[in-house]
Design a protein around this motif. Sequence first.
Motif, short mmCIF file in Angstrom:
data_model
loop_
_atom_site.label_atom_id
_atom_site.label_comp_id
_atom_site.label_asym_id
_atom_site.label_seq_id
_atom_site.Cartn_x
_atom_site.Cartn_y
_atom_site.Cartn_z
N THR A 134 58.82 47.88 -32.99
CA THR A 134 59.55 46.77 -33.65
C THR A 134 58.80 46.22 -34.87
O THR A 134 58.62 45.02 -35.00
N ARG A 135 58.33 47.13 -35.73
CA ARG A 135 57.68 46.78 -37.01
C ARG A 135 56.42 45.93 -36.82
O ARG A 135 56.14 45.02 -37.59
N GLN A 136 55.65 46.23 -35.78
CA GLN A 136 54.37 45.56 -35.52
C GLN A 136 53.30 46.62 -35.36
O GLN A 136 53.52 47.64 -34.71
N VAL A 137 52.13 46.35 -35.96
CA VAL A 137 51.03 47.31 -35.91
C VAL A 137 49.71 46.61 -35.60
O VAL A 137 49.57 45.41 -35.81
N ASP A 138 48.76 47.40 -35.09
CA ASP A 138 47.38 46.94 -34.94
C ASP A 138 46.60 47.47 -36.13
O ASP A 138 46.78 48.64 -36.53
N VAL A 139 45.74 46.63 -36.71
CA VAL A 139 44.97 47.03 -37.90
C VAL A 139 43.48 46.74 -37.70
O VAL A 139 43.10 45.93 -36.86
N SER A 140 42.69 47.41 -38.52
CA SER A 140 41.24 47.20 -38.54
C SER A 140 40.82 47.16 -40.01
O SER A 140 41.39 47.88 -40.84
N GLN A 141 39.84 46.32 -40.31
CA GLN A 141 39.37 46.24 -41.70
C GLN A 141 38.88 47.62 -42.15
O GLN A 141 38.28 48.36 -41.37
N TRP A 142 39.14 47.98 -43.40
CA TRP A 142 38.84 49.31 -43.91
C TRP A 142 38.06 49.20 -45.21
O TRP A 142 38.50 48.56 -46.16
N ASP A 143 36.91 49.85 -45.23
CA ASP A 143 36.13 50.01 -46.46
C ASP A 143 36.14 51.50 -46.76
O ASP A 143 35.60 52.29 -45.97
N ASP A 144 36.75 51.89 -47.86
CA ASP A 144 36.89 53.30 -48.22
C ASP A 144 35.52 53.92 -48.49
O ASP A 144 34.84 53.52 -49.43
N PRO A 145 35.10 54.89 -47.68
CA PRO A 145 33.78 55.50 -47.89
C PRO A 145 33.70 56.32 -49.17
O PRO A 145 32.61 56.62 -49.64
N LEU A 146 34.84 56.66 -49.75
CA LEU A 146 34.85 57.45 -50.99
C LEU A 146 34.96 56.59 -52.23
O LEU A 146 34.94 57.12 -53.34
N ASP A 147 35.06 55.28 -52.07
CA ASP A 147 35.16 54.37 -53.21
C ASP A 147 33.76 54.05 -53.73
O ASP A 147 33.12 53.11 -53.30
N THR A 148 33.29 54.85 -54.68
CA THR A 148 31.94 54.67 -55.21
C THR A 148 31.81 53.42 -56.06
O THR A 148 30.73 52.86 -56.16
N ALA A 149 32.88 52.97 -56.66
CA ALA A 149 32.81 51.77 -57.50
C ALA A 149 32.42 50.56 -56.67
O ALA A 149 31.57 49.77 -57.09
N SER A 150 33.00 50.40 -55.49
CA SER A 150 32.66 49.23 -54.67
C SER A 150 31.23 49.33 -54.12
O SER A 150 30.55 48.34 -53.96
N SER A 151 30.78 50.56 -53.82
CA SER A 151 29.42 50.69 -53.31
C SER A 151 28.39 50.44 -54.41
O SER A 151 27.28 49.98 -54.15
N LEU A 152 28.74 50.70 -55.67
CA LEU A 152 27.83 50.41 -56.77
C LEU A 152 27.70 48.91 -57.00
O LEU A 152 26.63 48.42 -57.34
N HIS A 153 28.79 48.16 -56.78
CA HIS A 153 28.77 46.71 -56.94
C HIS A 153 27.98 46.03 -55.83
O HIS A 153 27.50 44.93 -56.00
N ALA A 154 27.88 46.68 -54.68
CA ALA A 154 27.17 46.08 -53.55
C ALA A 154 25.65 46.10 -53.75
O ALA A 154 24.93 45.40 -53.08
N ARG A 155 25.17 46.91 -54.65
CA ARG A 155 23.72 47.02 -54.87
C ARG A 155 23.17 45.89 -55.70
O ARG A 155 23.70 45.22 -56.41
#
Length: 81
Positions: free
Chosen positions: A60-81
């Motif tokens: 009935t259009r309901q889902v369970d979700v979990s926070q997701w950090d894309d391991p292939l997103d190098t731009a976000s990992s560069l900003h974390a440094r």
Amino acid sequence: MYRDEAVIGCIGVLVVGTRGTAGPGEVLVRIRGGSETYLAWSPEPLPTGATVLVIESRGTRQVDVSQWDDPLDTASSLHAR
């Protein structure tokens, strides 16, 4: 209760944050060539704008979700440094 198997494994963005066990939020998911919204449940509260992974369909259009950090997103990992 109809389970939407196609949504499991999709990435989405919370348009309304979840409240953990206190209540659902709302997630926008790109699926079937378009975008669809679902009620989103998570074990812990997640903020609006969080990227999430759909891990289960409740039907009935309901889902369970979990926070997701894309391991292939190098731009976000560069900003974390």
